[in-house]
Motif scaffolding. Structure first.
Motif, PDB file in Angstrom:
ATOM      1  N   ALA A  83      45.400  29.991  -3.539  1.00  0.00           N
ATOM      2  CA  ALA A  83      44.012  29.961  -4.000  1.00  0.00           C
ATOM      3  C   ALA A  83      43.527  28.520  -4.150  1.00  0.00           C
ATOM      4  O   ALA A  83      44.316  27.603  -4.396  1.00  0.00           O
ATOM      5  N   LEU A  84      42.221  28.339  -4.003  1.00  0.00           N
ATOM      6  CA  LEU A  84      41.613  27.034  -4.232  1.00  0.00           C
ATOM      7  C   LEU A  84      41.343  26.909  -5.731  1.00  0.00           C
ATOM      8  O   LEU A  84      40.414  27.512  -6.264  1.00  0.00           O
ATOM      9  N   GLN A  85      42.181  26.122  -6.398  1.00  0.00           N
ATOM     10  CA  GLN A  85      42.067  25.986  -7.843  1.00  0.00           C
ATOM     11  C   GLN A  85      41.796  24.534  -8.202  1.00  0.00           C
ATOM     12  O   GLN A  85      41.210  23.790  -7.417  1.00  0.00           O
ATOM     13  N   SER A  86      42.207  24.122  -9.372  1.00  0.00           N
ATOM     14  CA  SER A  86      41.931  22.766  -9.822  1.00  0.00           C
ATOM     15  C   SER A  86      42.647  21.743  -8.945  1.00  0.00           C
ATOM     16  O   SER A  86      43.693  22.009  -8.373  1.00  0.00           O
ATOM     17  N   LYS A  87      42.056  20.567  -8.833  1.00  0.00           N
ATOM     18  CA  LYS A  87      42.624  19.425  -8.122  1.00  0.00           C
ATOM     19  C   LYS A  87      42.784  19.658  -6.623  1.00  0.00           C
ATOM     20  O   LYS A  87      43.633  19.032  -5.972  1.00  0.00           O
ATOM     21  N   THR A  88      41.988  20.571  -6.057  1.00  0.00           N
ATOM     22  CA  THR A  88      41.961  20.714  -4.605  1.00  0.00           C
ATOM     23  C   THR A  88      41.412  19.421  -3.997  1.00  0.00           C
ATOM     24  O   THR A  88      40.512  18.800  -4.556  1.00  0.00           O
ATOM     25  N   ILE A  89      41.962  19.036  -2.857  1.00  0.00           N
ATOM     26  CA  ILE A  89      41.562  17.766  -2.240  1.00  0.00           C
ATOM     27  C   ILE A  89      40.066  17.757  -1.936  1.00  0.00           C
ATOM     28  O   ILE A  89      39.468  18.796  -1.641  1.00  0.00           O
ATOM     29  N   VAL A  90      39.464  16.586  -2.003  1.00  0.00           N
ATOM     30  CA  VAL A  90      38.067  16.374  -1.634  1.00  0.00           C
ATOM     31  C   VAL A  90      38.052  15.327  -0.528  1.00  0.00           C
ATOM     32  O   VAL A  90      38.623  14.241  -0.679  1.00  0.00           O
ATOM     33  N   THR A  91      37.401  15.644   0.592  1.00  0.00           N
ATOM     34  CA  THR A  91      37.389  14.733   1.741  1.00  0.00           C
ATOM     35  C   THR A  91      35.971  14.276   2.057  1.00  0.00           C
ATOM     36  O   THR A  91      34.990  14.955   1.739  1.00  0.00           O
ATOM     37  N   ASP A  92      35.874  13.111   2.686  1.00  0.00           N
ATOM     38  CA  ASP A  92      34.573  12.550   3.036  1.00  0.00           C
ATOM     39  C   ASP A  92      34.002  13.138   4.325  1.00  0.00           C
ATOM     40  O   ASP A  92      32.809  12.965   4.613  1.00  0.00           O
ATOM     41  N   LYS A  93      34.836  13.805   5.094  1.00  0.00           N
ATOM     42  CA  LYS A  93      34.381  14.357   6.365  1.00  0.00           C
ATOM     43  C   LYS A  93      34.989  15.741   6.559  1.00  0.00           C
ATOM     44  O   LYS A  93      35.996  16.085   5.923  1.00  0.00           O
TER      45      LYS A  93
ATOM     46  N   GLY B 226      62.335  21.915 -11.279  1.00  0.00           N
ATOM     47  CA  GLY B 226      62.579  22.140  -9.853  1.00  0.00           C
ATOM     48  C   GLY B 226      61.441  22.819  -9.126  1.00  0.00           C
ATOM     49  O   GLY B 226      61.045  22.406  -8.041  1.00  0.00           O
ATOM     50  N   ASP B 227      60.888  23.889  -9.692  1.00  0.00           N
ATOM     51  CA  ASP B 227      59.769  24.595  -9.061  1.00  0.00           C
ATOM     52  C   ASP B 227      58.677  24.786 -10.111  1.00  0.00           C
ATOM     53  O   ASP B 227      58.355  25.898 -10.506  1.00  0.00           O
ATOM     54  N   GLN B 228      58.157  23.676 -10.577  1.00  0.00           N
ATOM     55  CA  GLN B 228      57.112  23.698 -11.599  1.00  0.00           C
ATOM     56  C   GLN B 228      55.790  23.227 -10.996  1.00  0.00           C
ATOM     57  O   GLN B 228      55.748  22.211 -10.309  1.00  0.00           O
ATOM     58  N   LYS B 229      54.736  23.963 -11.269  1.00  0.00           N
ATOM     59  CA  LYS B 229      53.402  23.581 -10.827  1.00  0.00           C
ATOM     60  C   LYS B 229      52.491  23.479 -12.040  1.00  0.00           C
ATOM     61  O   LYS B 229      52.669  24.188 -13.030  1.00  0.00           O
ATOM     62  N   THR B 230      51.505  22.583 -11.951  1.00  0.00           N
ATOM     63  CA  THR B 230      50.601  22.313 -13.062  1.00  0.00           C
ATOM     64  C   THR B 230      49.199  22.794 -12.731  1.00  0.00           C
ATOM     65  O   THR B 230      48.699  22.572 -11.626  1.00  0.00           O
ATOM     66  N   PHE B 231      48.558  23.438 -13.704  1.00  0.00           N
ATOM     67  CA  PHE B 231      47.225  23.993 -13.515  1.00  0.00           C
ATOM     68  C   PHE B 231      46.307  23.475 -14.620  1.00  0.00           C
ATOM     69  O   PHE B 231      46.661  23.485 -15.795  1.00  0.00           O
ATOM     70  N   SER B 232      45.122  23.015 -14.222  1.00  0.00           N
ATOM     71  CA  SER B 232      44.181  22.385 -15.144  1.00  0.00           C
ATOM     72  C   SER B 232      43.087  23.356 -15.577  1.00  0.00           C
ATOM     73  O   SER B 232      42.617  24.174 -14.788  1.00  0.00           O
ATOM     74  N   PHE B 233      42.681  23.227 -16.860  1.00  0.00           N
ATOM     75  CA  PHE B 233      41.629  24.077 -17.412  1.00  0.00           C
ATOM     76  C   PHE B 233      40.653  23.212 -18.203  1.00  0.00           C
ATOM     77  O   PHE B 233      41.047  22.242 -18.858  1.00  0.00           O
ATOM     78  N   ASN B 234      39.394  23.588 -18.139  1.00  0.00           N
ATOM     79  CA  ASN B 234      38.368  22.867 -18.886  1.00  0.00           C
ATOM     80  C   ASN B 234      37.354  23.866 -19.420  1.00  0.00           C
ATOM     81  O   ASN B 234      36.182  23.846 -19.065  1.00  0.00           O
TER      82      ASN B 234
ATOM     83  N   SER C 297      57.838  44.026 -13.952  1.00  0.00           N
ATOM     84  CA  SER C 297      57.827  43.879 -12.495  1.00  0.00           C
ATOM     85  C   SER C 297      56.980  42.712 -12.008  1.00  0.00           C
ATOM     86  O   SER C 297      56.806  42.553 -10.800  1.00  0.00           O
ATOM     87  N   ARG C 298      56.468  41.887 -12.917  1.00  0.00           N
ATOM     88  CA  ARG C 298      55.726  40.702 -12.465  1.00  0.00           C
ATOM     89  C   ARG C 298      56.723  39.679 -11.903  1.00  0.00           C
ATOM     90  O   ARG C 298      57.628  39.252 -12.616  1.00  0.00           O
ATOM     91  N   VAL C 299      56.513  39.232 -10.666  1.00  0.00           N
ATOM     92  CA  VAL C 299      57.475  38.307 -10.060  1.00  0.00           C
ATOM     93  C   VAL C 299      56.824  37.156  -9.306  1.00  0.00           C
ATOM     94  O   VAL C 299      57.516  36.258  -8.830  1.00  0.00           O
ATOM     95  N   SER C 300      55.493  37.153  -9.201  1.00  0.00           N
ATOM     96  CA  SER C 300      54.821  36.151  -8.378  1.00  0.00           C
ATOM     97  C   SER C 300      53.939  35.242  -9.233  1.00  0.00           C
ATOM     98  O   SER C 300      53.035  35.718  -9.925  1.00  0.00           O
ATOM     99  N   ARG C 301      54.191  33.938  -9.162  1.00  0.00           N
ATOM    100  CA  ARG C 301      53.330  32.990  -9.867  1.00  0.00           C
ATOM    101  C   ARG C 301      51.909  33.051  -9.307  1.00  0.00           C
ATOM    102  O   ARG C 301      50.936  33.012 -10.070  1.00  0.00           O
ATOM    103  N   LYS C 302      51.806  33.142  -7.975  1.00  0.00           N
ATOM    104  CA  LYS C 302      50.498  33.116  -7.320  1.00  0.00           C
ATOM    105  C   LYS C 302      49.665  34.344  -7.644  1.00  0.00           C
ATOM    106  O   LYS C 302      48.447  34.251  -7.814  1.00  0.00           O
ATOM    107  N   LYS C 303      50.291  35.509  -7.780  1.00  0.00           N
ATOM    108  CA  LYS C 303      49.543  36.753  -7.951  1.00  0.00           C
ATOM    109  C   LYS C 303      49.656  37.343  -9.354  1.00  0.00           C
ATOM    110  O   LYS C 303      48.679  37.887  -9.884  1.00  0.00           O
ATOM    111  N   ASP C 304      50.839  37.231  -9.969  1.00  0.00           N
ATOM    112  CA  ASP C 304      51.084  37.928 -11.230  1.00  0.00           C
ATOM    113  C   ASP C 304      50.926  37.064 -12.477  1.00  0.00           C
ATOM    114  O   ASP C 304      50.606  37.582 -13.545  1.00  0.00           O
ATOM    115  N   TYR C 305      51.188  35.771 -12.365  1.00  0.00           N
ATOM    116  CA  TYR C 305      51.209  34.918 -13.558  1.00  0.00           C
ATOM    117  C   TYR C 305      49.914  34.127 -13.744  1.00  0.00           C
ATOM    118  O   TYR C 305      49.197  34.309 -14.726  1.00  0.00           O
ATOM    119  N   ILE C 306      49.629  33.223 -12.809  1.00  0.00           N
ATOM    120  CA  ILE C 306      48.519  32.289 -12.988  1.00  0.00           C
ATOM    121  C   ILE C 306      47.152  32.994 -13.042  1.00  0.00           C
ATOM    122  O   ILE C 306      46.324  32.659 -13.900  1.00  0.00           O
TER     123      ILE C 306
END
Length: 491
Positions: free
Chosen positions: A189-199, A296-304, A398-407
């Motif tokens: 998913a496109l969440q916080s801190k997605t890259i921003v490009t000039d072109k 080892g497999d930690q990801k950070t998610f920002s909230f405001n 039965s929750r096993v997915s960070r992308k779908k079940d946790y975040i």
């Protein structure tokens, strides 16, 4: 933003076991497909079981059933692919670029980089060292480990870079200049801190279970046959990200691509390959320190949000033996607190996922984590303590997915106005008490451990003896997670 103008295939359809059996009878003796579904059906009994020596039988596994059920369509696709390569590299902006996955490199980011480089005519790179599961796949398919992105950028400082399996700056190797990013191939998913490009850049993001499924599908829509080692790497990555096609992010496209790639790669026993791969992944965990497991497999998610601002860390450990990890909870909880303190996180979680039973448990290192988890995962069960007072482990079933079940669940809870409990307390943890990270000089794999940490964890107050001596002798010092003292840190 460029659009993907490649041909589309129709939505995949399923084939019954009876239809597969009928199809098999119609085949000629010299049929070219000797792997994939055909191999999976060898020694079949009644179309539902597999026979071993004597009368020993077992039911087909999920991955075997899926490969067999997609046999007809997979073989039709493979038959339509040319044996020789076709020079077709679209979009041209990705030709000769570097394809690099995310930090804390996993199998999907490595295999995806290898596959994308093979298709678009670029060079695969890695953002960080590979893990044991990825090394297993590289060795199995006899593929060289991609070179670190830093080295490639030193050689080609102006090279374009295509990000694979991620698009957030927090997961990107810092050596990659944002203004040199020319593409993104991802399934998150496109969440916080997605890259921003000039072109405008090329973007291919699809809601599938694995980024390698996207790469494999791109080969097919351009009527190209991936080389056998590339097909094998993509196959292993899909199995990894979808938990052997049993995870909640699995789509019909993932199932179809596993069947197709197993045929192309010549896999005789898809279940054995999946089992050996997951065993390789779990073997590494037994030798990892608490520092490695937490980071080892930690990801950070920002909230405001109005009631909650800051970052939440979410780590995942996937294993075939969750008890071996959970038995180390007294090591892991203090390390979670230390990691949280060092990174300035507002909350941190560690989910231990049993990839065989498809079941998970969540470690809770403080009252903030406990309150948020109870608000988000309402059907979760606190397994120790009373939940509101000292519980440190939650059964997430039965929750096993960070992308779908946790975040997504945590995000929804926070956006709906969740805020920390007023009586959560403050930590006595001082930065000086965290010790220092050190590479074990005697460990051949460079295990990282924390040395000199004074944190201890119990459900309530633990009394420890301070190492410092004064004129009166040893000094007793209390480490109370729920009380307040100088330089407190909210947990």
């Amino acid at each position: 933003m460029s659009s993907n103008t490649t041909k589309r295939t129709n939505s995949p359809t399923k084939t019954t076991v009876e239809e597969v059996s009928s199809s098999k009878r119609r085949r000629h003796q010299d049929h070219p497909h000797m792997a994939g579904a055909k191999a999976a059906k060898e020694l079949s009994v009644n179309g539902h079981e597999k026979r071993y020596d004597g009368e020993l039988r077992r039911k087909y596994t999920e991955v075997e059933n899926q490969v067999i059920s997609h046999e007809t369509e997979a073989e039709r696709i493979v038959d339509s692919l040319p044996v020789h390569e076709v020079e077709l590299y679209l979009p041209t902006s990705l030709k000769n670029v570097l394809f690099c996955g995310h930090l804390v490199t996993d199998l999907d980011s490595i295999a995806g980089a290898i596959g994308a480089a093979a298709f678009y005519g670029g060079v695969a790179a890695r953002a960080s060292p590979v893990n044991s599961e990825t090394q297993f796949a590289l060795d199995y398919w006899k593929v060289d480990t991609p070179v670190p992105i830093e080295e490639l950028l030193n050689e080609r400082p102006d090279a374009g870079v295509c990000l694979v399996d991620h698009q957030q700056t927090s997961q990107m190797n810092p050596a990659i200049p944002v203004d040199q990013i020319v593409g993104v191939i991802d399934h998150h998913a496109l969440q916080s801190k997605t890259i921003v490009t000039d072109k405008p850049i090329y973007i291919d993001i699809r809601p599938w279970g694995s980024m390698s499924t996207i790469v494999g599908h791109t080969f097919l829509t351009h009527s190209r046959r991936p080389p056998k080692p590339v097909a094998g790497m993509l196959l292993c990555a899909i199995l990894s990200d979808t938990l052997n096609l049993q995870g909640p992010t699995t789509t019909e496209w993932d199932r179809l691509m596993v069947a197709v790639l197993a045929d192309i790669a010549g896999v005789d026993d898809i279940q054995k390959l999946a089992s050996d791969q997951f065993k390789a992944k779990s073997r590494e965990l037994a030798n990892l320190s608490a520092v490695n497991l937490v980071n080892g497999d930690q990801k950070t998610f920002s909230f405001n949000e109005e009631q909650f601002q800051g970052e939440i860390g979410f780590a995942v450990v996937e294993t075939t033996d969750d008890d071996a990890i959970l038995n180390r909870i007294d090591e892991l909880l203090p390390e979670l607190v230390a990691c949280k303190r060092e990174k300035g996180l507002q909350a941190i979680f560690l989910a231990v996922v049993n990839i065989v039973q498809l079941h998970s448990k969540l470690l809770l290192c403080g009252p903030t984590e406990r309150a948020l988890a109870q608000a988000a995962f309402t059907d979760g069960t606190i397994l120790n303590g009373s939940g509101g007072d000292g519980g440190t482990l939650m059964d997430l079933k039965s929750r096993v997915s960070r992308k779908k079940d946790y975040i997504p669940v945590l995000t929804r809870t926070i956006k709906n106005g969740w805020k920390r409990p007023l009586d959560r307390g403050l930590s006595t943890v001082d930065i000086s008490e965290l010790g220092a990270l050190q590479v074990d000089p005697n460990d051949p794999h460079g295990k990282i451990t924390r040395v000199g940490c004074k944190l201890l964890h119990h459900r309530s107050t633990t009394t420890t003896t301070d190492n410092k001596h004064d004129d009166d002798g040893d000094e007793e010092k209390k480490m109370e997670f729920e009380d307040q003292e100088e330089n407190p840190f909210t947990i």
